[in-house]
Design a protein around this motif. Structure first.
Motif: not given
Length: 556
Positions: A508-529
């Protein structure tokens, strides 16, 4: 039993303060298991309030939030609250405009909680099964203990009956002794009558002095022979006394060995209180053996009575014969009889003194032995009353056998004294009396051999009991090994469960960390878009504003 609450189509999400109050009540609730909140226009703020309530709630298992307006922010709030809630295993979020990755994270958390719930139920079922097995074992042990107590009570009743029977037998033996005492008194009266006859014969002997001069020489030869026989008898008496002393010392040593063995057995018995079931068979076997021994003792008593009656009859017959023979030859050997009477009287007194000494020694030793046995019985009874009944019965049997042997010895000694008294009356039949004494000594040796055989048999029985106790120890060790194996299994299951929980938490901790990274990446992509879209929009606007065709183009 869990509670169920359905609140669909109530527009609870329209009022934020009221819904926050509802969520606070949900956090403090401890009975609700299922909650249905479909179609209530719950926004992301309401989802955040629900997430806070789920962090504090520890009983809710199913939550239905379909067809609301939770959105991305509400879904993230719910995902963040799920690691702290370990009871919710079903959460429906369809129709809430939540991205697929958030839904997958929710499903993973629900699967993890469901696995945890199944593992908890399995462990609970196993613990219930083990507790039932332990309770069953305890009930069986209590039943065995009650059965053993019942058998012990029965054995005590049988012991009381045997003691009453032995008291009756002792009374019968006392009556027989009283009869023999009356017979002895009658013989003493006869002895006084013979003494009176001897006094009359002395008067006749004064008249027959000339005839006794020839008998004087014969008397001297007979006196020499009798002196030699007396010395031989003294040596034999000394040898018998030494033999008796050695036998008594050997018996004392055997008693000490038996006491030491009894102490060892009692120490072993202390560690055998948990395995009392097999002792029932031993108690039944010992009861049968005690009955057999009681029958044998009765047969021995009957044989001894028959022997005593036969001896008395033989002695009476011999006495009549000897009296007749004495009346025939009284006038010929009166002086020799007087001298022999004096010598034999002295020998009788010495033998009676020796017999009294040996009786006193035997009685003192018997008293000491009985005191020691009573002390040992009291101590052992305080330590272990269940096992001691069996051992006390055997010790009592040994004491009875020893008392019987001593009683037979005393009876034989009384018979020897009676034979010596009669020998003082009937000097011509000394050789027959000596042969009787030898026969009596042989019977004493036979009785001592029987006593030694009984002691060896008791030793064999004690060894068998030690073997049975060792078998009980082996069975107890096997039970302990089973209990230890069950405990090890419990520990292994608990450790596996803990390891599985730790693995799931790490996942769960690793999945949460992955989710956090993916959310950060998605937010960055959305900002760029968004930046690109703004750039394109500005460029299009600038292009449209600067185009010359804008003024000429008709409005749409």
């Amino acid at each position: 039993m869990g509670g169920y609450l359905t609140l669909e189509w109530n527009n609870l999400g329209m009022w934020d303060n009221a819904f926050a109050t509802f969520c606070g009540g949900l956090a403090a609730n401890s009975t609700l298991r299922q909650l249905d909140l479909r179609n209530n226009q719950i926004s992301h703020k309401g989802a955040e309030e629900l997430a806070l309530a789920l962090k504090g709630n520890t009983t809710l298992q199913q939550l239905d939030l379909r067809w609301n307006n939770i959105g991305l922010l509400g879904g993230r709030a719910l995902v963040n609250c799920l690691p702290s809630n370990r009871t919710l295993w079903r959460l429906d979020l369809a129709g809430n405009n939540i991205p697929g990755d958030v839904l997958r994270a929710v499903e993973q958390a629900m699967d993890h909680n469901q696995d945890r719930l199944t593992a908890f139920r399995e462990n609970k079922a196993r613990t219930n099964i083990l507790s039932k097995e332990v309770q069953h074992l305890q009930e069986e042990k209590s039943k065995q203990f009650l059965d053993l107590m019942e058998t012990i009570d029965k054995q005590r009743e049988e012991m009381a009956r045997n003691s009453r029977a032995s008291a009756a037998r002792i009374g019968q033996l006392q009556e027989a002794l009283n009869e023999r005492q009356s017979i002895i008194n009658a013989l003493k009266a006869k002895l006084q009558m013979t003494e009176a006859a001897l006094a009359l014969s002395e008067q006749k002997a004064q008249d027959l002095g000339e005839l006794l001069t020839t008998a004087e020489q014969e008397r001297q030869s007979l006196s020499q022979r009798q002196e030699k026989e007396r010395k031989l008898e003294q040596q034999e008496a000394a040898d018998r006394e030494s033999k008796l002393l050695r036998d008594l010392s050997a018996a004392n040593e055997k008693n000490l060995l038996l006491r030491s063995q009894v102490d060892e057995l009692e120490r072993k018995v202390k560690s055998q209180q948990e395995q009392l079931f097999l002792t029932r068979q031993e108690l039944t076997n010992t009861s049968a053996e005690l009955k057999i021994r009681a029958i044998q003792a009765e047969e021995r008593l009957d044989a001894e009575k028959r022997r005593a009656k036969q001896n008395i009859e033989d002695l009476e017959k011999l006495h009549s014969k000897e009296v007749n023979h004495m009346t025939r030859h009284l006038e010929e050997s009166e002086r020799a009889m007087q001298e022999r009477i004096q010598r034999l009287e002295a020998m009788r007194l010495s033998l009676e003194e020796e017999l009294s000494r040996s009786k006193a020694a035997v009685l003192t030793e018997r008293g000491q032995a009985e005191e020691e046995l009573i002390k040992a019985r009291n101590q052992a009874r305080l330590e272990e009353q269940h096992r001691l009944a069996h051992l006390e019965e055997k010790i009592r049997l040994l004491a009875q056998a020893r008392d019987e042997a001593q009683g037979t010895c005393l009876q034989q000694k009384q018979m020897v004294a009676e034979s010596q008294a009669r020998a003082s009356q009937l000097n011509l039949q000394m050789e027959g009396q000596q042969r009787r004494l030898e026969e009596l000594q042989q019977e004493l040796s036979n009785k001592e051999q029987e006593k030694a055989a009984e002691v060896t048999r008791v030793r064999v029985e004690l060894q068998e009991q030690m073997g049975r106790l060792q078998a009980d120890l082996v069975a107890q060790e096997a039970l302990r090994e089973k209990v230890a194996a069950l405990e090890r299994q419990l520990k292994a299951v608990g450790s596996e469960h803990r390891e599985a929980l730790l693995d799931r938490e790490s996942e769960n901790a690793s999945l949460r960390e992955k989710l956090r990274l993916k959310e950060a990446e998605i937010a960055r992509i959305r900002d760029e878009e968004a930046q690109r879209a703004s750039f394109l929009q500005n460029a299009v606007l600038a292009y449209v504003q600067g185009s010359p065709l804008r003024a000429l183009s008709p409005p749409k």
